[in-house]
Write a protein that holds these residues in place. Structure first.
Motif, PDB file in Angstrom:
ATOM      1  N   GLY A  14     -62.174   6.928  34.252  1.00  0.00           N
ATOM      2  CA  GLY A  14     -62.275   8.212  33.541  1.00  0.00           C
ATOM      3  C   GLY A  14     -61.741   8.081  32.135  1.00  0.00           C
ATOM      4  O   GLY A  14     -61.082   8.977  31.610  1.00  0.00           O
ATOM      5  N   GLN A  17     -62.806   9.695  27.599  1.00  0.00           N
ATOM      6  CA  GLN A  17     -62.284  10.823  26.810  1.00  0.00           C
ATOM      7  C   GLN A  17     -61.023  11.369  27.468  1.00  0.00           C
ATOM      8  O   GLN A  17     -60.628  10.953  28.557  1.00  0.00           O
ATOM      9  N   GLY A  18     -60.390  12.314  26.779  1.00  0.00           N
ATOM     10  CA  GLY A  18     -59.281  13.067  27.362  1.00  0.00           C
ATOM     11  C   GLY A  18     -58.096  12.219  27.791  1.00  0.00           C
ATOM     12  O   GLY A  18     -57.706  11.257  27.131  1.00  0.00           O
ATOM     13  N   ALA A  38     -66.042   4.767  32.914  1.00  0.00           N
ATOM     14  CA  ALA A  38     -66.439   6.175  33.038  1.00  0.00           C
ATOM     15  C   ALA A  38     -67.960   6.177  33.107  1.00  0.00           C
ATOM     16  O   ALA A  38     -68.569   5.108  33.188  1.00  0.00           O
ATOM     17  N   THR A  92     -60.452  10.573  37.412  1.00  0.00           N
ATOM     18  CA  THR A  92     -61.865  10.968  37.220  1.00  0.00           C
ATOM     19  C   THR A  92     -61.873  12.392  36.701  1.00  0.00           C
ATOM     20  O   THR A  92     -60.817  12.971  36.443  1.00  0.00           O
ATOM     21  N   GLY A  94     -62.414  16.501  36.723  1.00  0.00           N
ATOM     22  CA  GLY A  94     -62.042  17.524  37.695  1.00  0.00           C
ATOM     23  C   GLY A  94     -63.292  18.077  38.386  1.00  0.00           C
ATOM     24  O   GLY A  94     -64.392  17.975  37.865  1.00  0.00           O
ATOM     25  N   LEU A 114     -65.674  12.570  44.462  1.00  0.00           N
ATOM     26  CA  LEU A 114     -65.234  12.444  43.057  1.00  0.00           C
ATOM     27  C   LEU A 114     -63.736  12.151  42.950  1.00  0.00           C
ATOM     28  O   LEU A 114     -63.313  11.305  42.166  1.00  0.00           O
ATOM     29  N   ARG A 160     -56.606  17.016  45.597  1.00  0.00           N
ATOM     30  CA  ARG A 160     -55.469  16.336  44.935  1.00  0.00           C
ATOM     31  C   ARG A 160     -54.340  16.125  45.946  1.00  0.00           C
ATOM     32  O   ARG A 160     -53.597  15.152  45.857  1.00  0.00           O
ATOM     33  N   PRO A 186     -50.886  16.119  35.498  1.00  0.00           N
ATOM     34  CA  PRO A 186     -50.815  16.737  34.177  1.00  0.00           C
ATOM     35  C   PRO A 186     -50.782  18.252  34.304  1.00  0.00           C
ATOM     36  O   PRO A 186     -51.417  18.828  35.186  1.00  0.00           O
ATOM     37  N   THR A 189     -53.640  20.517  29.507  1.00  0.00           N
ATOM     38  CA  THR A 189     -53.707  19.514  28.445  1.00  0.00           C
ATOM     39  C   THR A 189     -54.968  19.771  27.627  1.00  0.00           C
ATOM     40  O   THR A 189     -56.041  20.028  28.203  1.00  0.00           O
ATOM     41  N   VAL A 194     -60.475  21.320  29.899  1.00  0.00           N
ATOM     42  CA  VAL A 194     -59.824  22.626  29.863  1.00  0.00           C
ATOM     43  C   VAL A 194     -60.675  23.629  29.085  1.00  0.00           C
ATOM     44  O   VAL A 194     -60.780  24.806  29.458  1.00  0.00           O
TER      45      VAL A 194
END
Ligand code: NAD
Length: 262
Positions: A14, A17-18, A38, A92, A94, A114, A160, A186, A189, A194
């Motif tokens: 993943g 990005q981010g 990714a 990965t 969300g 996922l 999770r 996290p 963020t 988000v």
């Protein structure tokens, strides 16, 4: 503090990005040789290119981690380019938002594909080489939802927790062989993920993304979201040499958001 990551081989998933990308950059800055993975090849190429341009060592492999074949190819790439894997950071995207009472069974299965199975597969695949060499670090990115379930994010709340239970169990099984297993949750963020959640929830609640963001910030004691680099700094420590006695832990990086004492 020297994190002892120079020359280590690290896989970060993943990572286009981010948070994942920030973790890959942080590990590379500490001298690790990083394999980024990714789905989006173009973004990955840019992320790995930026790391190399900054003097780091990185390569990438594009693929969907829902498919077991991607994990196999990823490990092969890491071993061929940099050698046996020392560090695995499993991350990965969300899952979609939705209510526990309404989401159909198929959505739960997809969320497990996922969030849970990629972590399981990758961890089981890298463990033998870590144990054989008496050193390894496994870190899964989860969410603050493992401490406090988030409204309308039923899939994240449940899956999770599964990853956290797997990590805790595995940590105890392999601790004597020099391999640590932890999870990092996290808090909010500032990433694409988000932004999309705000847009999705705003439409549902008949308000604007900006209004939702303001309401959220009021609930975070730090009064702001995290920058991905702030999450990455903790991740880098959790997979470091000095963190050798830290295992089986779920570490929240949330600006004080969660209320629980432990
Ligand atoms: P993001 O959506 O910005 O990035 C997700 C990354 O995962 C991307 O590189 C994407 O290509 C990759 N990815 C997604 N699905 C994949 C798949 N099937 N196979 C391979 N790669 C895949 O997300 P982010 O904000 O950086 O968050 C990273 C993780 O942390 C997510 O699981 C997210 O739910 C969790 N998290 C984020 C926040 C937050 O506020 N940003 C808070 C709590 C938890």
């Amino acid at each position: 503090m020297d994190l002892g990551l120079r020359g280590k081989t690290a896989i970060v998933t993943g990572a286009s990005q981010g948070i994942g990308r920030a973790i890959a950059e942080a590990l590379a800055a500490e001298g690790a040789r990083v394999v980024l993975s990714a789905r989006n090849e173009e973004k990955l190429r840019r992320a790995a290119g930026d790391i190399c341009a900054a003097g780091g060592d990185a390569t990438y492999l594009a693929g969907d981690l829902n498919e077991p074949e991607t994990a196999r190819r990823l490990l092969e790439r890491a071993r061929n380019e940099f050698g046996p894997v020392d560090v695995l950071v499993g991350n990965t995207g969300g899952p979609p938002s939705g209510l526990a009472a309404e989401l159909p069974e198929g959505a739960w299965r997809e969320a497990a594909e996922l969030l849970f199975y990629p972590q399981l597969r990758l961890a089981q695949a890298v463990l033998p080489e870590m144990q054989a060499r008496g050193w390894g670090r496994i870190l899964f990115v989860t969410s603050i939802s493992v401490k406090e379930p988030i409204e309308n994010l039923a899939l994240s709340n449940a899956l999770r927790a599964a990853v956290t239970g797997f990590a805790k169990t595995l940590a105890r099984e392999v601790a004597a062989s020099g391999v640590t297993v932890n999870t990092l949750g996290p808090g909010y963020t500032a990433t694409e993920r988000v932004k999309h959640l705000f847009e999705d929830n705003a439409a549902r609640q008949n308000t604007t993304p900006e209004e939702l963001e303001q309401r959220l910030l009021a609930q975070i004691p730090a009064r702001r979201m995290a920058r991905p680099e702030e999450i990455a700094a903790v991740a880098a420590f959790l997979v470091s040499e000095p963190a050798s006695y830290l295992t089986g832990q779920a570490v929240m990086v949330d600006g004080g958001y969660t209320h629980g004492l432990l």
